[in-house]
Motif scaffolding. Structure first.
Motif, mmCIF file in Angstrom:
data_model
loop_
_atom_site.group_PDB
_atom_site.id
_atom_site.type_symbol
_atom_site.label_atom_id
_atom_site.label_comp_id
_atom_site.label_asym_id
_atom_site.label_seq_id
_atom_site.Cartn_x
_atom_site.Cartn_y
_atom_site.Cartn_z
ATOM 1 N N MET A 77 0.836 -1.201 0.000
ATOM 2 C CA MET A 77 0.000 0.000 0.000
ATOM 3 C C MET A 77 0.868 1.247 0.000
ATOM 4 N N ALA A 78 0.442 2.197 -0.750
ATOM 5 C CA ALA A 78 1.220 3.436 -0.840
ATOM 6 C C ALA A 78 1.083 4.225 0.463
ATOM 7 N N ARG A 79 2.149 4.864 0.823
ATOM 8 C CA ARG A 79 2.138 5.682 2.021
ATOM 9 C C ARG A 79 1.422 6.995 1.740
ATOM 10 N N ALA A 80 0.603 7.459 2.642
ATOM 11 C CA ALA A 80 -0.085 8.737 2.459
ATOM 12 C C ALA A 80 0.059 9.590 3.714
ATOM 13 N N LEU A 81 0.143 10.875 3.523
ATOM 14 C CA LEU A 81 0.194 11.809 4.647
ATOM 15 C C LEU A 81 -1.020 12.724 4.556
ATOM 16 N N ILE A 82 -1.846 12.684 5.584
ATOM 17 C CA ILE A 82 -3.073 13.472 5.598
ATOM 18 C C ILE A 82 -2.943 14.548 6.671
ATOM 19 N N THR A 83 -3.207 15.775 6.320
ATOM 20 C CA THR A 83 -3.179 16.836 7.323
ATOM 21 C C THR A 83 -4.566 17.473 7.409
ATOM 22 N N VAL A 84 -5.226 17.181 8.528
ATOM 23 C CA VAL A 84 -6.548 17.737 8.813
ATOM 24 C C VAL A 84 -6.475 18.234 10.255
ATOM 25 N N PRO A 85 -6.925 19.445 10.549
ATOM 26 C CA PRO A 85 -6.889 19.861 11.959
ATOM 27 C C PRO A 85 -7.763 18.925 12.789
ATOM 28 N N PRO A 86 -7.255 18.376 13.902
ATOM 29 C CA PRO A 86 -8.049 17.412 14.675
ATOM 30 C C PRO A 86 -9.273 18.050 15.337
ATOM 31 N N ASN A 87 -9.162 19.367 15.619
ATOM 32 C CA ASN A 87 -10.275 20.088 16.243
ATOM 33 C C ASN A 87 -10.601 21.331 15.431
ATOM 34 N N ALA A 88 -11.903 21.629 15.357
ATOM 35 C CA ALA A 88 -12.315 22.842 14.650
ATOM 36 C C ALA A 88 -13.611 23.362 15.248
ATOM 37 N N LYS A 89 -13.858 24.641 15.028
ATOM 38 C CA LYS A 89 -15.132 25.236 15.482
ATOM 39 C C LYS A 89 -16.165 25.048 14.366
ATOM 40 N N ARG A 90 -17.417 24.858 14.761
ATOM 41 C CA ARG A 90 -18.472 24.682 13.772
ATOM 42 C C ARG A 90 -18.530 25.890 12.836
ATOM 43 N N LEU A 116 -13.418 12.127 7.619
ATOM 44 C CA LEU A 116 -13.178 12.451 6.223
ATOM 45 C C LEU A 116 -12.573 11.204 5.602
ATOM 46 N N THR A 117 -13.116 10.768 4.472
ATOM 47 C CA THR A 117 -12.586 9.584 3.787
ATOM 48 C C THR A 117 -12.022 10.017 2.439
ATOM 49 N N PHE A 118 -10.778 9.675 2.225
ATOM 50 C CA PHE A 118 -10.086 10.067 0.997
ATOM 51 C C PHE A 118 -9.927 8.847 0.103
ATOM 52 N N LEU A 119 -10.156 9.033 -1.172
ATOM 53 C CA LEU A 119 -10.044 7.907 -2.100
ATOM 54 C C LEU A 119 -9.245 8.322 -3.333
ATOM 55 N N TRP A 120 -8.196 7.550 -3.620
ATOM 56 C CA TRP A 120 -7.411 7.766 -4.834
ATOM 57 C C TRP A 120 -7.625 6.562 -5.745
ATOM 58 N N GLU A 121 -7.852 6.824 -7.036
ATOM 59 C CA GLU A 121 -8.021 5.723 -7.990
ATOM 60 C C GLU A 121 -7.184 6.008 -9.221
ATOM 61 N N GLY A 122 -6.612 4.953 -9.809
ATOM 62 C CA GLY A 122 -5.762 5.208 -10.959
ATOM 63 C C GLY A 122 -5.553 4.014 -11.847
ATOM 64 N N ASP A 123 -4.554 4.154 -12.737
ATOM 65 C CA ASP A 123 -4.232 3.099 -13.697
ATOM 66 C C ASP A 123 -3.799 1.826 -12.970
ATOM 67 N N ASN A 124 -3.837 0.719 -13.674
ATOM 68 C CA ASN A 124 -3.422 -0.586 -13.154
ATOM 69 C C ASN A 124 -4.171 -0.973 -11.881
ATOM 70 N N GLY A 125 -5.418 -0.540 -11.808
ATOM 71 C CA GLY A 125 -6.265 -0.911 -10.669
ATOM 72 C C GLY A 125 -5.890 -0.238 -9.362
ATOM 73 N N PHE A 126 -5.121 0.840 -9.438
ATOM 74 C CA PHE A 126 -4.719 1.506 -8.204
ATOM 75 C C PHE A 126 -5.935 2.042 -7.464
ATOM 76 N N MET A 127 -6.032 1.725 -6.190
ATOM 77 C CA MET A 127 -7.117 2.242 -5.368
ATOM 78 C C MET A 127 -6.648 2.272 -3.931
ATOM 79 N N GLN A 128 -6.757 3.430 -3.325
ATOM 80 C CA GLN A 128 -6.386 3.521 -1.924
ATOM 81 C C GLN A 128 -7.300 4.459 -1.181
#
Lengths: 142, 223, 110
Positions: C1-14, C89-101
């Motif tokens: 599986m490809a490594r991914a780095l996700i940056t989302v603030p863990p806390n936020a105001k509405r 939040l769910t992130f989805l990457w799709e690509g050639d050669n059946g890549f899906m993460q």
């Protein structure tokens, strides 16, 4: 065909790039907008004007929009003039974005023009063109 | 370096090298077939590996020559993990190295003042000043005599290896100082030193000494 | 599986507009480039990306992208979204050669 014509043909063949560029910039934009008119303004394409390496060039597109249900950006498309393909990326967003700003990193094969086009929910299209100079192109390996 | 490239390195959420660091962090505690991981001996890398990368190349008593950090990692694999050494520039090796190098970020480069290193340093300096290849150029002619000028649009640096392994935009991936040196050597149309050769260790020893006192900025981004 | 780095603030105001940054390990091979043997390397691209936000009330795609060969290797995408509620939040990457993460990030909204 006389000798001069033959030589001219040869010269043209020799300077052709390994990959012929697909289509022209204006045509690619027209295809995306469905032929609708575009206006300059409201969009800002941020990129260094002098790029010392074309392999990963940071780019940010910001659209002046309140991003409300009544008035928002629905899509942003990025185009280039001289890479093998005119398309760079297309982004879909909406009022839930809160802010119409997207960043990524792109490849630039050579010095060329870039165009960002934003589509608004009222069906209007807005553009910003930027010319960049690339001193070291992408896609050459050590 | 352009402001854009500097910004890419400074922000860990944008620095692509951090993908390899994250891999290295996972590999650190992944046990080999014999059940041993790096963590089995070295525990927490942020503590145990602090400042370690800044001292490399270091003298290895077995081979009686300076070795690179990646060679040390491979020796650990062989001697402690009963695992086969990873080939040069293997992604896992670069990941481990990036993770270890990160633990020295901001620290001064401090090569061991080991007497046994001095002959290697001397030979490294000789390599650095030796004209080589069809272009008949030495490292010094670019990096000492012409730093700050441009070579095909790219600024010539002063040959201070502070950030290896680096994410090089031209490679579109990570690579070691050895790969970079080999690029330079083939660039002047010379036969590059082999990976992990004694000559390479000598040149790296000299380069590390030149950079002594400078802050480590690994894992760096370079054009 | 490809490594991914996700940056989302863990806390936020509405109602706060937050920046989301995603970086994933991928060669983004263009299909235009020769390899060391002189033969063209086959195209291997991530073609699509999307971010779905499940805030407890709604679960919809708030941002998506189509990527082409001009996107740099190890693609970085940064965009914004309004913190509407706690959830994922769910992130989805799709690509050639059946890549899906797929990757997920949690957000706490107060």
């Amino acid at each position: 065909m006389n000798r001069r014509q033959a030589l001219a043909t040869l010269a043209v063949v020799m300077v052709r790039p390994a990959f012929a560029a697909e289509g022209d910039l204006a045509g690619a934009i027209r295809t995306w907008t469905g032929g609708a008119a575009t206006k300059e303004g409201r969009v800002k394409l941020d990129i260094a004007e002098l790029v010392d390496n074309g392999n990963a060039v940071p780019i940010t597109v910001t659209v002046d929009s309140p991003m409300t249900a009544a008035n928002h950006v629905t899509a942003i498309a990025l185009f280039n003039e001289k890479n093998p393909q005119r398309d760079i990326a297309r982004f879909q967003l909406g009022p839930r974005a809160g802010k119409a700003q997207v960043s990524t990193r792109i490849r630039l094969a050579t010095t060329q023009r870039l165009v960002a086009v934003a589509k608004m929910n009222d069906g209007s299209f807005w553009t910003h063109n930027v010319d960049v100079i690339v001193t070291l192109a992408a896609c050459i390996e050590d | 370096m352009s402001p854009a490239t500097q910004a890419m390195q400074k922000d860990d959420t944008q620095n692509p090298a951090m993908l390899w660091v994250k891999d290295g962090e996972a590999l650190w505690s992944k046990p080999a077939a014999n059940g041993k991981s790096c963590a089995s001996c070295h525990n927490d890398a942020p503590k145990s590996m602090k400042g370690i990368a800044a001292t490399y190349p270091a003298f290895d008593t077995q081979s009686r020559r300076p070795i690179h950090l990646s060679e040390r990692i491979n020796l650990c694999r062989k001697n402690k993990q009963d695992a086969s050494p990873l080939p040069p520039e293997h992604q896992d090796l670069l990941s481990m190295e990036s993770y270890v190098a990160l633990q020295s970020r901001g620290m001064s480069i401090a090569p061991h003042r080991d007497k046994r290193m001095s002959e290697f340093f001397t030979r490294g300096e000789k390599h650095y000043k030796q004209r080589i290849g069809q272009l008949d150029l030495s490292c010094a002619q670019c990096h000492d005599d012409n730093p700050g000028k441009r070579l095909a649009g790219t600024p010539i640096p002063q040959a201070h290896p502070t950030g290896y392994p680096i994410y090089r935009l031209e490679w579109q991936g990570m690579g070691s100082l050895q790969r970079r040196i080999r690029n330079c050597m083939s660039g002047v149309r010379a036969e590059p030193f082999a990976f992990n050769s004694t000559e390479m260790a000598e040149l790296e020893t000299y380069l590390a000494s030149r950079a002594a006192g400078m802050a480590m900025d690994a894992p760096a981004v370079r054009p | 599986m490809a490594r991914a780095l996700i940056t989302v603030p863990p806390n936020a105001k509405r109602g706060e507009v937050i920046e989301v940054r995603v970086l994933i390990q991928h060669p983004m091979e263009t299909g235009y480039r020769p390899g060391s043997d002189g033969r063209i390397l086959p195209r291997d691209l991530i073609r699509k990306f999307s971010c779905r936000y499940d805030d407890g009330k709604s679960n919809e795609i708030v941002f998506s992208a189509e990527l082409y060969a001009a996107i740099a290797a190890n693609p970085l995408i940064s965009f914004h979204t309004v913190a509407t509620g706690s959830g994922t939040l769910t992130f989805l990457w799709e690509g050639d050669n059946g890549f899906m993460q797929s990757e997920m990030a949690a957000i706490k909204v107060s």
